[in-house]
Design a protein around this motif. Structure first.
Motif, PDB file in Angstrom:
ATOM      1  N   ASP A   1     -55.926  -1.135  23.546  1.00 45.25           N
ATOM      2  CA  ASP A   1     -55.838   0.164  24.222  1.00 45.25           C
ATOM      3  C   ASP A   1     -54.575   0.874  23.846  1.00 45.25           C
ATOM      4  OD1 ASP A   1     -58.298  -0.172  25.097  1.00 45.25           O
ATOM      5  OD2 ASP A   1     -57.783  -0.214  27.330  1.00 45.25           O
ATOM      6  N   GLY A   2     -54.483   2.031  23.594  1.00 41.07           N
ATOM      7  CA  GLY A   2     -53.304   2.759  23.252  1.00 41.07           C
ATOM      8  C   GLY A   2     -52.883   2.589  21.919  1.00 41.07           C
ATOM      9  N   ARG A   3     -53.293   1.670  20.924  1.00 40.88           N
ATOM     10  CA  ARG A   3     -52.841   1.349  19.810  1.00 40.88           C
ATOM     11  C   ARG A   3     -53.726   2.173  18.576  1.00 40.88           C
ATOM     12  NH1 ARG A   3     -50.128  -3.720  20.190  1.00 40.88           N
ATOM     13  NH2 ARG A   3     -49.411  -3.740  22.198  1.00 40.88           N
ATOM     14  N   THR A   4     -53.076   2.448  17.511  1.00 35.75           N
ATOM     15  CA  THR A   4     -53.814   3.084  16.218  1.00 35.75           C
ATOM     16  C   THR A   4     -53.592   2.194  15.184  1.00 35.75           C
ATOM     17  OG1 THR A   4     -53.148   5.174  17.039  1.00 35.75           O
ATOM     18  CG2 THR A   4     -53.925   4.963  14.924  1.00 35.75           C
ATOM     19  N   VAL A   5     -54.863   1.826  14.596  1.00 33.92           N
ATOM     20  CA  VAL A   5     -55.050   0.751  13.562  1.00 33.92           C
ATOM     21  C   VAL A   5     -55.517   1.402  12.446  1.00 33.92           C
ATOM     22  CG1 VAL A   5     -56.342  -1.315  12.942  1.00 33.92           C
ATOM     23  CG2 VAL A   5     -55.381  -1.377  15.172  1.00 33.92           C
ATOM     24  N   LEU A   6     -54.801   1.295  11.260  1.00 36.22           N
ATOM     25  CA  LEU A   6     -55.330   1.678  10.094  1.00 36.22           C
ATOM     26  C   LEU A   6     -55.617   0.533   9.118  1.00 36.22           C
ATOM     27  CD1 LEU A   6     -55.063   3.854   7.862  1.00 36.22           C
ATOM     28  CD2 LEU A   6     -52.880   3.319   7.217  1.00 36.22           C
ATOM     29  N   VAL A   7     -57.194   0.925   8.802  1.00 39.54           N
ATOM     30  CA  VAL A   7     -57.483  -0.339   8.021  1.00 39.54           C
ATOM     31  C   VAL A   7     -57.758   0.326   6.445  1.00 39.54           C
ATOM     32  CG1 VAL A   7     -59.561  -1.711   7.630  1.00 39.54           C
ATOM     33  CG2 VAL A   7     -58.977  -1.133   9.694  1.00 39.54           C
ATOM     34  N   ALA A   8     -57.014  -0.410   5.337  1.00 45.20           N
ATOM     35  CA  ALA A   8     -57.133   0.077   4.116  1.00 45.20           C
ATOM     36  C   ALA A   8     -58.534  -0.449   3.839  1.00 45.20           C
ATOM     37  CB  ALA A   8     -55.970  -0.357   3.222  1.00 45.20           C
ATOM     38  N   GLY A   9     -59.197   0.591   2.779  1.00 41.19           N
ATOM     39  CA  GLY A   9     -60.464  -0.015   2.307  1.00 41.19           C
ATOM     40  C   GLY A   9     -61.639  -0.553   3.495  1.00 41.19           C
ATOM     41  N   GLY A  10     -61.970   0.409   4.167  1.00 39.46           N
ATOM     42  CA  GLY A  10     -62.943   0.333   5.425  1.00 39.46           C
ATOM     43  C   GLY A  10     -64.223  -0.260   5.195  1.00 39.46           C
ATOM     44  N   ALA A  11     -64.708  -0.110   3.553  1.00 39.37           N
ATOM     45  CA  ALA A  11     -65.800  -0.340   3.242  1.00 39.37           C
ATOM     46  C   ALA A  11     -65.963  -1.824   2.814  1.00 39.37           C
ATOM     47  CB  ALA A  11     -66.304   0.750   2.129  1.00 39.37           C
ATOM     48  N   GLY A  12     -64.807  -2.542   2.770  1.00 36.39           N
ATOM     49  CA  GLY A  12     -65.013  -3.842   2.421  1.00 36.39           C
ATOM     50  C   GLY A  12     -65.445  -4.636   3.495  1.00 36.39           C
ATOM     51  N   ALA A  13     -65.745  -5.930   3.146  1.00 35.76           N
ATOM     52  CA  ALA A  13     -66.051  -7.011   4.116  1.00 35.76           C
ATOM     53  C   ALA A  13     -65.122  -7.482   5.158  1.00 35.76           C
ATOM     54  CB  ALA A  13     -66.305  -8.474   3.531  1.00 35.76           C
ATOM     55  N   VAL A  14     -63.741  -7.698   4.651  1.00 27.79           N
ATOM     56  CA  VAL A  14     -62.538  -7.612   5.849  1.00 27.79           C
ATOM     57  C   VAL A  14     -62.364  -6.353   6.573  1.00 27.79           C
ATOM     58  CG1 VAL A  14     -60.419  -8.309   6.055  1.00 27.79           C
ATOM     59  CG2 VAL A  14     -61.699  -9.711   4.514  1.00 27.79           C
ATOM     60  N   GLY A  15     -62.329  -5.408   5.744  1.00 31.72           N
ATOM     61  CA  GLY A  15     -62.116  -4.178   6.402  1.00 31.72           C
ATOM     62  C   GLY A  15     -63.156  -3.681   7.509  1.00 31.72           C
TER      63      GLY A  15
END
Length: 331
Positions: free
Chosen positions: A145-159
Motif C-alpha cells: 500500500d502506498g508504493r508505486t511499482v514499475l514493471v519493465a516488460g509487462g507482457a512477459g511471464a515475469v512481468g
C-alpha cells in the motif's frame, strides 16, 4: 517401468524412453501433466550434462514419496519449481523427481496450466518485489500500500507475475511495453498504467503518474533502461534486475543514484537461498488461493501448448520471444 522423456544431447533435444526414477530421501515423484518452459531452460542446455531432462517448472500429481516425506501424499495436486536445477530429472518428462520442499499445493479448481506457469516467473517476481530497503519482505494484501511499482516488460511471464503480485499486495502498478498489443495484455494482467516506451516520452509519462518517482523497478533490460530508471526512481528506490535482455553490460551515473540512495539489486533463483524460495512459494500460494494469478489471453498471458515430442520447438518459441507462456502438455 518406462516413461517418455526429453533428454539433452550434444546436438539439441531428443525424445527417448527412460526408466521411471525413484524418489530418494526427502524427495517425491510427480506425474507431470504440464511442463513450463522459461528462458533459463534453453539457456542452460549447453552447460547441462548430456542425458539430463530439461525444464524447471511444472504441475501434476504426486505419484510416489521417498523416505522421510510426511508433507505430501500420493494423488496430491502440486506445482513444482527448479526441478532441473536440483537434479537431472526436469519436468520435460512423464515423471519428475523433486525435493518435497519444492512442490506446493495446487488446489482445485486451479488448472495445471496455472500451476506450470508459476515457478521461475512468479518466484522471480516475488523476489524483485521484496528486496527494497524498507520492505516489505513478504507479500500479502496491503503489503505494498502506498508504493508505486514499475514493471519493465509487462507482457512477459515475469512481468505478468510481477503485475499480478504487486496489484494483489496493494501497489500502484505502472508498466512499460513496446506495442499496443502488449499494452492490452499488461492491462488485462492488472496494470493500472501502461506506457508504450517506443512512442512518446516514457519518463515524462511515468513522472506524471508518480510525481515523487517509483519505489520499486522490476527490471528485465538494465542495459537499455538505465536512463529511464534514473529519470523516474524515487528516493530510496530499488532497481531489481533479474535478466540481461538487450545487453550484458549496463552503465549508470553514480551521483544521481547516490543522491536518492538508490539500491541496485541483482537476483537469480539458483543462489538466492532456500529461505527466500520458501517465503516466495508461501506468498504465491496465498495469492493463488485469492484468485490473483490467473493465466490465459484474457488475463494478460497467452498460452502456447506443445506436446512432449515437440519440446525442441517449445524451447525455440521461447528463445525467439514468444509472447505469453509456453507449456508442454502431457497425460
Amino acid at each position: 517401468m518406462v516413461m517418455k522423456a526429453i533428454t539433452i544431447t550434444s546436438t539439441g533435444l531428443e525424445l527417448v524412453d527412460k526408466d521411471v526414477p525413484e524418489p530418494g530421501d526427502g524427495e517425491i515423484r510427480v506425474r507431470v501433466l504440464r511442463s513450463g518452459v522459461n528462458p533459463t531452460d534453453w539457456k542452460r542446455r549447453s552447460a547441462t550434462e548430456p542425458g539430463a531432462v530439461p525444464n524447471m517448472d511444472g504441475a501434476g500429481l504426486v505419484d510416489a514419496v521417498g523416505p522421510g516425506v510426511l508433507s505430501h501424499n500420493v494423488g496430491d495436486r502440486v506445482w513444482v519449481m527448479l526441478a532441473a536445477h536440483t537434479g537431472p530429472h526436469g519436468t520435460a518428462a512423464e515423471f519428475t523427481i523433486v525435493p518435497a520442499a519444492h512442490a506446493f499445493p495446487l488446489p482445485e479448481p486451479f488448472p495445471y496450466d496455472v500451476g506450470a506457469s508459476l515457478g521461475v516467473p512468479a518466484v522471480t517476481a516475488h523476489r524483485a518485489l521484496t528486496v527494497a530497503e524498507f520492505g516489505p519482505k513478504r507479500l500479502s494484501p496491503g503489503a505494498l500500500d502506498g508504493r508505486t511499482v514499475l514493471v519493465a516488460g509487462g507482457a512477459g511471464a515475469v512481468g505478468h507475475a510481477a503485475i499480478q503480485l504487486a496489484r494483489w499486495a496493494g501497489a500502484t502498478v505502472v508498466t512499460t511495453v513496446s506495442s499496443p498489443d502488449k499494452a492490452e495484455l499488461a492491462t488485462a494482467a492488472g496494470a493500472h498504467h501502461v506506457v508504450d516506451y517506443k512512442h512518446g516520452d516514457a519518463a515524462a509519462e511515468i513522472r506524471a503518474i508518480a510525481p515523487d518517482g517509483v519505489d520499486v523497478i522490476v527490471e528485465v533490460a538494465a542495459a537499455q533502461n538505465g536512463a529511464l530508471n534514473q529519470a523516474v526512481a524515487a528516493n530510496h528506490a530499488t532497481i531489481a534486475i533479474y535478466a540481461n535482455n538487450g545487453g550484458d553490460t549496463a552503465a549508470f551515473d553514480i551521483r544521481p543514484h547516490m543522491m536518492i540512495n538508490a539500491r541496485i539489486q541483482f537476483l537469480i533463483l539458483y543462489t538466492v537461498g532456500e529461505e527466500a524460495l520458501q517465503a516466495a512459494a508461501e506468498d504465491i500460494g496465498a495469492a493463488l488461493r485469492d484468485g490473483a494469478l490467473p493465466v490465459g489471453s484474457e488475463h494478460g498471458l497467452p498460452l502456447h501448448h506443445f506436446p512432449l515430442a515437440e519440446t525442441a520447438a517449445a524451447h525455440d518459441a521461447v528463445e525467439q520471444g514468444a509472447v505469453g507462456k509456453v507449456l508442454i502438455t502431457l497425460g
